[in-house]
Design an enzyme around this catalytic site. Structure first.
Site, PDB file in Angstrom:
ATOM      1  N   GLY A 148      -3.052 -29.709 -17.540  1.00 39.70           N
ATOM      2  CA  GLY A 148      -2.192 -29.091 -17.336  1.00 39.70           C
ATOM      3  C   GLY A 148      -2.296 -29.321 -16.251  1.00 39.70           C
ATOM      4  O   GLY A 148      -2.712 -28.250 -14.930  1.00 39.70           O
ATOM      5  N   CYS A 149      -0.538 -28.466 -15.012  1.00 43.40           N
ATOM      6  CA  CYS A 149      -0.173 -28.175 -14.114  1.00 43.40           C
ATOM      7  C   CYS A 149      -1.084 -26.962 -13.189  1.00 43.40           C
ATOM      8  O   CYS A 149      -1.741 -27.236 -12.471  1.00 43.40           O
ATOM      9  CB  CYS A 149       1.059 -27.774 -13.939  1.00 43.40           C
ATOM     10  SG  CYS A 149       2.083 -27.205 -15.126  1.00 43.40           S
ATOM     11  N   TYR A 150      -1.376 -26.095 -13.928  1.00 45.27           N
ATOM     12  CA  TYR A 150      -2.217 -24.701 -13.698  1.00 45.27           C
ATOM     13  C   TYR A 150      -2.897 -25.472 -13.521  1.00 45.27           C
ATOM     14  O   TYR A 150      -4.043 -24.702 -12.891  1.00 45.27           O
ATOM     15  CB  TYR A 150      -1.169 -23.461 -14.640  1.00 45.27           C
ATOM     16  CG  TYR A 150      -0.649 -22.835 -14.631  1.00 45.27           C
ATOM     17  CD1 TYR A 150       0.609 -22.148 -13.540  1.00 45.27           C
ATOM     18  CD2 TYR A 150       0.835 -23.449 -15.698  1.00 45.27           C
ATOM     19  CE1 TYR A 150       1.813 -21.661 -13.061  1.00 45.27           C
ATOM     20  CE2 TYR A 150       2.151 -22.054 -15.785  1.00 45.27           C
ATOM     21  CZ  TYR A 150       2.368 -21.702 -14.332  1.00 45.27           C
ATOM     22  OH  TYR A 150       3.674 -21.129 -14.555  1.00 45.27           O
ATOM     23  N   ALA A 153      -4.226 -26.443 -10.437  1.00 46.13           N
ATOM     24  CA  ALA A 153      -4.401 -26.015  -9.494  1.00 46.13           C
ATOM     25  C   ALA A 153      -5.085 -25.092  -9.255  1.00 46.13           C
ATOM     26  O   ALA A 153      -6.350 -24.317  -8.614  1.00 46.13           O
ATOM     27  CB  ALA A 153      -3.191 -25.126  -9.519  1.00 46.13           C
TER      28      ALA A 153
END
Lengths: 345, 345, 345, 345
Positions: A148-150, A153
């Protein structure tokens, strides 16, 4: 190399098409979107001008396997597991951008996604597609689950700290700020311009579905279960994620030492840029690119490390990471077609 | 009631003029801005159309004291203390929006603001202008120091938890997100549109000047020194602050119980709206108004409370709070002229 | 091919560096910025991570000529003419992004730019760097004057109409909307976030300096002097220009015929995309790219053509156009290094 | 005075509630929204904190007439004419914010809105609710049709020019720029944040439904049929309209003379602010208020007047104008409850 994109009408599909147009070895040969079958790609996405003669098709497994050897599956969770097994068993390499193959347990999948997993065996076979941690495993797999994107990061910010035991695995906090494209192309009040423009607010605090994958892979990294609060926020911008992560210091350390540690940790990772001491990531500085900017900071007064990272949620947080996996899985240089610099300002 | 605004050319000065135009008892009778002396108010701020016939003057103490009985000082820190003593000793009521009278120690002032304080006695006389905590003291003072925008947001979120011993005074984290008007009207690269639009990033983490006042007044509230990380971020919007605060739970508690506790704590505070359980503040929902939305949430998995607040940095975070102080100091109803609802969307 | 960038610290300089990083034949070998001499490129522009080892230098003609064979001059007008003659006479190919060599008369230059031109002979030698009109001349020149961002958008929208006599040369109106990066990196109240965010307004209507070059080259195209109102507006976005142009119809024509005419007119122009009948350009659809989207529309009720174009002001409106000129001047394919698709959303 | 709002769940309904909260004589006593019946007002609009105890009801004519004496109808066109006749015939004063009673011919209504009008007689009885032109008629009517947001902006800009014969009634152009809230609360791809953020584009050029009312009332003003191109554009901001209008000069005139003419024309109009010569409206300068800023400019080189106006589309362009009509229809001062200054920045 011919590639297919299954579920190409969403933002991650469009972004795959954009990136593939600049990849010297791979060509989009088969793109599907059941709802938009027959619609030209430029009908939905006028910016993809070089695809003016290509139209979205309805997915057909046989046709797919005859058209391409590598597939990006850009369907929503729950839908991806309907097509991934067929492609995988048909001998293709599969890079799934959904959540369906990120976790390793069907029970946990059900708990967070509310549905039975229909191919739990494949969950265990899939490799988590975060090259900065699992480069070797990705090279050897035919099924990668793009993070996932989160999680991308947050984990790129926290990993060096946890891997080296700098901070406690308890009491971690990830306060993340995302642009609205993270919500995708599907309409919702939360992504309605007049509602979210000029506003910032949290959502799904403590229960966002990206939480379990962060806990799973960060726990693996540090060898013990991590306790992490994840609080995502929506920011009035199209693209970008900034993750501000807080951890309690276990070993005395200076910011300069942490910058060195991060540089060492990411030495082999072409897309992670550790900023010089004292500089902080800004999401715009990675916009439109596969780069991640990261920076740790020691707050001595409170015995805390603040580690901050910035990515473009649609590139390093989705389609760029998927291409990076494809490069590794097919023997291309990891950064092929992904070197474009960010578009600033 | 005639009021003066000293340093009226900045955004908080303009906001005071806007709010005073709707106050039934107070009139702006004397507005100064040395740099813009002679310029009509509407020359700088065309939106203040009802002030078309008023011009900024150069500050003159005697003229000031002859023109008004209450003064708002909207000068930068360091400059405020050049005029506040004269006004105060001249018998006026003074509401200072700068940082000069917020702390109680000249040493701490010097440490954070880098300058000698020239009226340390007045620092001790001044009352911290946060009516939600110090309503009674404000009523009795002739010198109020309006809190910083961030401290207002952070303290309104955390106060009930600390006052009741729900969370530990150690390990508090305040991750704040602010609109760009917080940087004021003075030009800087950080507030240059092309730089900050479509971007989010932290700044001054661990060393922002609003940190000591938060620590001071939160420590007073809970009766023991608090340890707090403060991490401000810039958000691509003009107005608004959202503070996401994290504290470790000391006493088992549910979200519902916290919502009740917050409602009780703010029962007498007309501008604090405790949201129903499950709803989260969005900065846009208080835009242009003196309201603060606040909401606590228990994350049982990590034993953490997440308390979130939203204010408009120029109203409740500055000029609205100043007017609220004026109302208390002059015997007006606390909410007089401040009841306008937020401008949404 | 080694290239130099003179005045590389502004946004167009940064954009040249970004684009050159993706150009297979050209390398930035010499970059100057007198104010920032000694500063690493990434000190100003962290997004240009691949230039981490390069620093801005102070301009020196001899060193320049020894370091590169092609130069981009990205200085403000008035400053460019201080370096262009030396580079040009030194035998280099020069692409000037300023206004200094766009007009053909020193008198008109003085009228609009308020200064004497110091190399009027070169004004006449320079070729206007709009490849869509002057492809052949650009191939043969050693000095190209890159058009202003607005003229590029306006002229690409209007040219086919004027060239074919569809609309009158009288009464043309160009209502243009630009993102704020058009104002450059220099600070100003007009580009201060809190002032221009959430706002739209006109500026310099009837007296913007891009007006004379539009009139000059559109007059050349249609063979008679055009009368054109130019009204630029600032839009709260970083990048992009949309030009909405209005002309009175002289010859009865349908929208479909105009779409065909535009397609024919731009057949050889790889970056101009004529949209299908009924679709309208959106600036975001060309963001970050060298593409121009254009679309004509007949409003029969008022006998008017509305021709709309969209470009990215920093790419097709500046640095991309400059690279396009470089390609033509050095025998590279016109689109080399410029084919990257727009970054949407 | 008790007022009802029929269709109160949209943005104009919410804005009416916001404005009524500040009106000393009128109270919202009855608010309906069939889809959201039973939902508290603050469930949809947390910013309307003072309405926490009020819920949306399902519309019932009898209950309506028993609850209030003045009604705002904030339903979509086509739906408004289902309730307006009943309210009107029931003796109430009705202010309709839809398009249903703006035109004077059922044929034209059908042409532009695609539906039969079911109460054509009332169309002729209704007064167009633009107080700046029809103040007297509004005072005497029981049915006002509030103008569209665009027509308000365009007509306030052009009216003095046409009324005095300064510009030709032929060849008028209105290039309008609107914030996204103009599209309302209903979801659409065009109002999806990721699509319209950082972008500008035209839509419905030449066929927007606000076109006929502009032509109708401008023609009445100048006594001959006007020919007007109307080109609306979407701007990445929540609120605000800027109209840039172009007309061919018929009588030689200077900008200074026009500024005087506008001041005379709007002498009795408390909400129209004519800017000093040389200043141009910015939409943010009227944000959140009922003010209209307007400014004419002569471009002598092209014999054109450019008249620019700015309004807040939800206030002067809708709910504020509706309240202004209510004030006139009920004998209140025209500006009662509407004097709040704009919220800038």
């Amino acid at each position: 190399m011919k590639v297919g994109i299954i579920g190409a009408s969403g933002y991650t599909g469009a972004e795959l098409l954009r990136l593939l147009a600049g990849h010297p070895e791979a060509d989009a040969a088969y793109v599907t979107a059941n709802t938009f079958r027959g619609t030209p790609v430029t009908g939905l996405y006028p910016h993809l001008a070089t695809y003016a003669k290509m139209a979205f098709e309805e997915f057909d497994l046989e046709k797919a396997l005859g058209s391409a050897e590598v597939f990006f599956v850009a369907l929503p969770h729950g839908k991806a597991m309907e097509v991934v097994p067929g492609l995988y068993e048909g001998g293709a390499k599969v890079i799934d951008l959904s959540a369906d193959y990120r976790l390793d347990s069907a029970e946990e999948y059900k708990e967070w996604y509310g549905a039975e997993h229909t191919s739990p065996d494949l969950m265990r076979e899939a490799v988590y597609g975060l090259p900065e941690f699992f480069r070797g495993e990705i090279r050897g797999t035919a099924l990668a689950a793009v993070p996932g994107c989160y999680p991308t990061a947050v984990m790129l910010a926290l990993a060096p700290l946890l891997a080296k035991g700098i901070v406690s695995a308890e009491g971690l906090i990830a306060d993340a700020k995302s642009g609205v494209s993270g919500a995708g192309r599907a309409l919702s009040l939360g992504a309605h311009f007049a509602q979210c423009d000029e506003s910032v607010g949290p959502y799904n605090v403590g229960r966002h579905r990206h939480t379990p994958e962060m806990r799973l892979y960060l726990s693996r990294l540090c060898g013990s279960p991590v306790s992490l609060v994840f609080a995502p926020h929506l920011i009035p911008m199209s693209r970008g994620i900034l993750a501000t992560c807080y951890g309690r210091i276990e070993k005395a350390v200076s910011t300069a030492e942490l910058v060195q540690l991060y540089n060492d940790f990411y030495q082999e990772s072409p897309f992670v840029v550790v900023l010089p001491e004292g500089e902080m990531p800004q999401s715009k500085n990675v916009r439109g690119s596969n780069f991640c900017h990261v920076s740790p900071l020691v707050d001595a007064a409170t015995n805390t490390v603040i580690a901050v990272s910035a990515i473009d949620n649609l590139v390093k947080g989705a389609s760029g990471a998927a291409l990076q996996c494809m490069n590794l899985m097919t023997g291309c240089p990891e950064d092929m077609g992904l070197g474009a610099l960010p578009v600033f300002p």
